[in-house]
Design a protein around this motif. Sequence first.
Motif, PDB file in Angstrom:
ATOM      1  N   PHE A 144     -17.090  -4.180  -5.071  1.00 30.69           N
ATOM      2  CA  PHE A 144     -15.770  -4.122  -5.706  1.00 30.69           C
ATOM      3  C   PHE A 144     -14.972  -5.382  -5.383  1.00 30.69           C
ATOM      4  N   LEU A 145     -14.939  -5.757  -4.113  1.00 28.51           N
ATOM      5  CA  LEU A 145     -14.168  -6.937  -3.717  1.00 28.51           C
ATOM      6  C   LEU A 145     -14.790  -8.223  -4.242  1.00 28.51           C
ATOM      7  N   ASN A 146     -16.121  -8.306  -4.269  1.00 27.70           N
ATOM      8  CA  ASN A 146     -16.781  -9.504  -4.799  1.00 27.70           C
ATOM      9  C   ASN A 146     -16.374  -9.766  -6.246  1.00 27.70           C
ATOM     10  N   VAL A 147     -16.326  -8.698  -7.035  1.00 29.41           N
ATOM     11  CA  VAL A 147     -15.950  -8.856  -8.441  1.00 29.41           C
ATOM     12  C   VAL A 147     -14.445  -9.070  -8.570  1.00 29.41           C
ATOM     13  N   TYR A 148     -13.654  -8.312  -7.814  1.00 26.74           N
ATOM     14  CA  TYR A 148     -12.204  -8.413  -7.942  1.00 26.74           C
ATOM     15  C   TYR A 148     -11.684  -9.788  -7.511  1.00 26.74           C
TER      16      TYR A 148
ATOM     17  N   VAL B 119      -4.502  -0.645   1.782  1.00 36.23           N
ATOM     18  CA  VAL B 119      -5.653  -0.319   0.929  1.00 36.23           C
ATOM     19  C   VAL B 119      -6.632  -1.484   0.876  1.00 36.23           C
ATOM     20  N   TYR B 120      -6.105  -2.677   0.657  1.00 34.08           N
ATOM     21  CA  TYR B 120      -6.959  -3.860   0.556  1.00 34.08           C
ATOM     22  C   TYR B 120      -7.644  -4.151   1.888  1.00 34.08           C
ATOM     23  N   GLU B 121      -6.925  -3.913   2.978  1.00 32.08           N
ATOM     24  CA  GLU B 121      -7.496  -4.172   4.293  1.00 32.08           C
ATOM     25  C   GLU B 121      -8.612  -3.190   4.617  1.00 32.08           C
ATOM     26  N   VAL B 122      -8.421  -1.924   4.245  1.00 34.20           N
ATOM     27  CA  VAL B 122      -9.471  -0.923   4.465  1.00 34.20           C
ATOM     28  C   VAL B 122     -10.721  -1.289   3.662  1.00 34.20           C
ATOM     29  N   LEU B 123     -10.528  -1.686   2.400  1.00 35.03           N
ATOM     30  CA  LEU B 123     -11.667  -2.124   1.586  1.00 35.03           C
ATOM     31  C   LEU B 123     -12.381  -3.303   2.228  1.00 35.03           C
ATOM     32  N   SER B 124     -11.616  -4.226   2.774  1.00 37.95           N
ATOM     33  CA  SER B 124     -12.204  -5.397   3.433  1.00 37.95           C
ATOM     34  C   SER B 124     -12.997  -4.992   4.664  1.00 37.95           C
ATOM     35  N   TYR B 125     -12.474  -4.051   5.448  1.00 40.62           N
ATOM     36  CA  TYR B 125     -13.190  -3.559   6.625  1.00 40.62           C
ATOM     37  C   TYR B 125     -14.523  -2.915   6.219  1.00 40.62           C
ATOM     38  N   LEU B 126     -14.466  -2.052   5.208  1.00 34.72           N
ATOM     39  CA  LEU B 126     -15.679  -1.382   4.743  1.00 34.72           C
ATOM     40  C   LEU B 126     -16.695  -2.391   4.226  1.00 34.72           C
ATOM     41  N   ALA B 127     -16.223  -3.365   3.457  1.00 35.62           N
ATOM     42  CA  ALA B 127     -17.113  -4.380   2.876  1.00 35.62           C
ATOM     43  C   ALA B 127     -17.784  -5.211   3.958  1.00 35.62           C
TER      44      ALA B 127
END
Length: 329
Positions: A53-57, A205-213
């Motif tokens: 998700f983050l790679n594309v976003y 939200v963005y930070e949690v996504l970054s942690y998971l990624a």
Amino acid sequence: MLTALQFAAEAIAPIIALVVIGYIVKRIGMVDKGFCRIANKLVFRLFLPASLFLNVYRIPDIGDLEIGYIIYALAVILVIFLLGIPAVYFFTKHNDRRGPTLQATFRSNFALVGIPLAGALFGTEGMMIASLLSAAVIPLFNILAVVSLSLFSGGTQKPSVKKILLDILKNPLIISIAAAILALAVRALLVRGEIAWRLTDVGPVYEVLSYLASVATPLALLVLGMQFEFSTAKEMRREIVFGTAVRILIAPLLGIGVAFLCFRDHFSGAHFAAFVSLFATPVAVSSVPMTQEMGGNTPLAGQFVVFTTLLSALSIFIASFLLRLAGAL
């Protein structure tokens, strides 16, 4: 020329190191098979979706996509996939090995190794071209991976088109990419409406996504090492040799060679840097947890990641050297 070899070695060394650490952890009895299955499930259903998700976003602007080189890249991937279907029937009689073998032929480690490699080969422009290309090839990689593993599931039973489509729609990686593309579309609309809000403004939200990624690749590699068995390599050497040869030799020759011979005047050095990153890099680490989740031969998928990673430094160097010698890079 040595820059490409140095970068390839530096990019691959941490991958191999994490696999070795995972293997040692298993050998000294710190984990069992149950842990590996659960960890792979978490990677596939939680960490990798966040990463994709983050790679594309993070693609700067979807409107900057150049159609020509993207169509070419997608076409080559599809050709390798289609040629691979009858080839895997010929090279192995084991149905559970055919899906991982087919997946290994076309699916490269573009996000982890490829995009930074394009930057090393052609600077900021190379990385931007590769990042934009990822918006198209990463979804295709995952769709074709689901098709590959679905085609050869269920023993001798013929694959169902409905089942394959359902597998694609239910796949967490496909869902995350679709969500990212939707988010990109929303972002583009906000830009057009001169609204400054972005997903990055929602800090937690963005930070949690970054942690998971950030967990996805290291954990996937550690688990790969935990599941690696040298005995498997001997038993599956026919499939390993075929899949590795296609990934390391045939894919670069086809993808980069045809581009140079037929479309050299249409592609820039940055485009060729992206093609090296796409076609000469090893099999994607994410292919292993996906294979496990879809009932394919997980040990074989892991062997492909290890062997193509070890040999890809040579393919990257040769491709970069020849393109620079010819003045295309």
